[in-house]
Design a protein around this motif. Structure first.
Motif, PDB file in Angstrom:
ATOM      1  N   LEU A  65       0.818  -1.214   0.000  1.00  0.00           N
ATOM      2  CA  LEU A  65       0.000   0.000   0.000  1.00  0.00           C
ATOM      3  C   LEU A  65       0.850   1.262   0.000  1.00  0.00           C
ATOM      4  N   ALA A  68       1.467   1.527  -3.756  1.00  0.00           N
ATOM      5  CA  ALA A  68       0.210   1.774  -4.491  1.00  0.00           C
ATOM      6  C   ALA A  68      -0.921   1.934  -3.480  1.00  0.00           C
ATOM      7  N   PRO A  69      -1.071   3.160  -2.908  1.00  0.00           N
ATOM      8  CA  PRO A  69      -2.086   3.364  -1.857  1.00  0.00           C
ATOM      9  C   PRO A  69      -3.517   3.032  -2.294  1.00  0.00           C
ATOM     10  N   ARG A  70      -3.787   3.160  -3.594  1.00  0.00           N
ATOM     11  CA  ARG A  70      -5.121   2.839  -4.111  1.00  0.00           C
ATOM     12  C   ARG A  70      -4.956   1.845  -5.259  1.00  0.00           C
ATOM     13  N   PRO A  71      -4.813   0.559  -4.909  1.00  0.00           N
ATOM     14  CA  PRO A  71      -4.627  -0.435  -5.975  1.00  0.00           C
ATOM     15  C   PRO A  71      -5.841  -0.467  -6.896  1.00  0.00           C
ATOM     16  N   PRO A  72      -5.646  -0.906  -8.129  1.00  0.00           N
ATOM     17  CA  PRO A  72      -6.777  -1.016  -9.063  1.00  0.00           C
ATOM     18  C   PRO A  72      -7.853  -1.948  -8.498  1.00  0.00           C
ATOM     19  N   LEU A  73      -9.079  -1.633  -8.815  1.00  0.00           N
ATOM     20  CA  LEU A  73     -10.204  -2.437  -8.330  1.00  0.00           C
ATOM     21  C   LEU A  73     -10.040  -3.900  -8.706  1.00  0.00           C
ATOM     22  N   GLU A  75      -7.344  -5.624  -8.845  1.00  0.00           N
ATOM     23  CA  GLU A  75      -6.424  -6.252  -7.901  1.00  0.00           C
ATOM     24  C   GLU A  75      -7.095  -6.488  -6.542  1.00  0.00           C
ATOM     25  N   VAL A  76      -7.899  -5.535  -6.097  1.00  0.00           N
ATOM     26  CA  VAL A  76      -8.633  -5.677  -4.841  1.00  0.00           C
ATOM     27  C   VAL A  76      -9.587  -6.867  -4.927  1.00  0.00           C
TER      28      VAL A  76
END
Length: 82
Positions: A65, A68-73, A75-76
């Motif tokens: 994180l 990449a604090p806001r990983p692609p959806l 990947e989530v």
């Protein structure tokens, strides 16, 4: 090489907490799945419970994180599905 998960001594001093840690560790040791780390041994040393498991190499969630604090959806969703 192994990793040891050790219960904090002040929590291990509480009999109910120590018993719960050991009970849950022994239950987890019965689970065999690709996405669950294996447990080699559950025990106590000087009244402090521990779990011995394989040492896994890689990146922690905090490290991932930080990059990449806001990983692609996508990947989530992939991680959540696993």
């Amino acid at each position: 090489e192994v990793a040891l998960k050790v219960m904090l001594p002040h929590l291990a001093a509480v009999p109910a907490s120590r018993a719960r840690f050991l009970r849950e560790a022994q239950a987890q040791a019965q689970v065999e799945h690709d996405h669950v780390v294996a447990i080699h041994h559950v025990g106590e040393a000087d009244g402090v419970p521990y779990i011995a498991m394989p040492l896994l190499r890689g990146q922690t969630l905090a490290e991932a994180l930080a990059v990449a604090p806001r990983p692609p959806l996508s990947e989530v969703v992939r991680v959540g599905a696993e």
